[in-house]
Design an enzyme around this catalytic site. Structure first.
Site, PDB file in Angstrom:
ATOM      1  N   HIS A   1     -21.376 -13.092 -39.149  1.00 35.73           N
ATOM      2  CA  HIS A   1     -20.153 -13.733 -39.593  1.00 35.73           C
ATOM      3  C   HIS A   1     -20.364 -14.478 -40.907  1.00 35.73           C
ATOM      4  O   HIS A   1     -21.448 -15.009 -41.164  1.00 35.73           O
ATOM      5  CB  HIS A   1     -19.665 -14.712 -38.522  1.00 35.73           C
TER       6      HIS A   1
ATOM      7  N   LYS B   1     -23.473 -23.933 -42.157  1.00 42.60           N
ATOM      8  CA  LYS B   1     -23.633 -24.160 -40.719  1.00 42.60           C
ATOM      9  C   LYS B   1     -24.987 -24.789 -40.421  1.00 42.60           C
ATOM     10  O   LYS B   1     -25.982 -24.491 -41.076  1.00 42.60           O
ATOM     11  CB  LYS B   1     -23.514 -22.836 -39.949  1.00 42.60           C
TER      12      LYS B   1
ATOM     13  N   TYR C   1     -22.866 -25.525 -33.165  1.00 39.33           N
ATOM     14  CA  TYR C   1     -22.799 -25.349 -34.611  1.00 39.33           C
ATOM     15  C   TYR C   1     -22.054 -26.529 -35.226  1.00 39.33           C
ATOM     16  O   TYR C   1     -20.966 -26.876 -34.779  1.00 39.33           O
ATOM     17  CB  TYR C   1     -21.982 -24.127 -35.019  1.00 39.33           C
TER      18      TYR C   1
ATOM     19  N   ASP D   1     -16.792  -7.544 -33.395  1.00 37.94           N
ATOM     20  CA  ASP D   1     -18.090  -7.358 -34.041  1.00 37.94           C
ATOM     21  C   ASP D   1     -18.503  -5.885 -34.031  1.00 37.94           C
ATOM     22  O   ASP D   1     -19.089  -5.387 -35.003  1.00 37.94           O
ATOM     23  CB  ASP D   1     -19.165  -8.201 -33.348  1.00 37.94           C
TER      24      ASP D   1
END
Length: 209
Positions: A62, A72, A132, A168
């Site tokens: 991603h 992140k 995250y 995905d």
């Protein structure tokens, strides 16, 4: 804590110091000042995500449009995962390369990845829980994916049969994403991050336009 830069520019491994006794363990899993000193600017905290995954689940790859992108700070709070950073910045010296860092609830390591890098992980245990910290909120239409099983990337996932979401599994390959103009440019990412460095003491943020 110990912060080590990975071979991909903009990616770091963070290893905390753990203090254990008969009661249990205490550690600082995130320090804004230590990370800012290593990265060159503070991490703007805009959103926090938490995911749980069955064993063999692969999430990613991603990434978000830059600017503003989405930096992140990732750690595994329960179980074990293999975290993967992918350089998808067109023009980068390490374009198309990836680096893996094991994250688990023993060493309590974390990975920081800057704006413009791709991120993925696979769950090595049942119920692996990943937290995250993100520099920007989710923006529909500005978030993208690349096939984590793309043979061009050749990521070695240590699982039998990777379990992917429909999204995905249907993501384009790296070459397809590049041809479609979806990938961030290395120069644009570098300029944006350099702007963040210059503005770190002003309390302001660069424009997302």
């Amino acid at each position: 804590m110990k912060i080590r830069q990975l071979t991909i520019e903009g990616a770091y491994e963070v290893t905390p110091v753990q203090h254990s006794d008969s009661r249990g363990t205490f550690l600082e899993w995130y320090r804004f000042d230590a990370l800012a000193a290593a990265v060159g600017h503070p991490l703007d905290l805009a959103q926090a995500n938490l995911s749980t995954s069955a064993r063999d689940v692969v999430r990613g790859i991603h990434f978000a449009d830059v600017p503003p992108g989405q930096a992140k700070y990732v750690t595994c709070v329960s179980g074990s995962v293999l975290d993967v950073v992918v350089d998808i910045r067109v023009g980068s010296p390490t374009f198309g390369l990836w680096e893996a860092v094991p994250l688990d609830d023993d060493a309590r390591q974390a990975v920081y990845l800057s704006e413009g890098l791709g991120h993925a992980f696979c769950a090595l245990t049942e119920g692996a829980t990943v937290a995250y910290l993100c520099s920007s909120t989710y923006r529909p239409g500005h978030e993208h994916g690349i096939d984590p099983l793309d043979p061009e990337l050749g990521i070695t996932w240590p699982v039998g049969t990777p379990l992917l979401s429909t999204k995905d599994a249907g993501a384009p390959s790296l070459s397809q994403a590049r041809a479609a103009g979806l990938l961030p440019e290395y120069a644009a990412c570098s300029t944006y991050i350099e702007t963040r460095r210059r503005m770190k003491d002003t309390g302001s943020s660069p424009s997302a336009d």
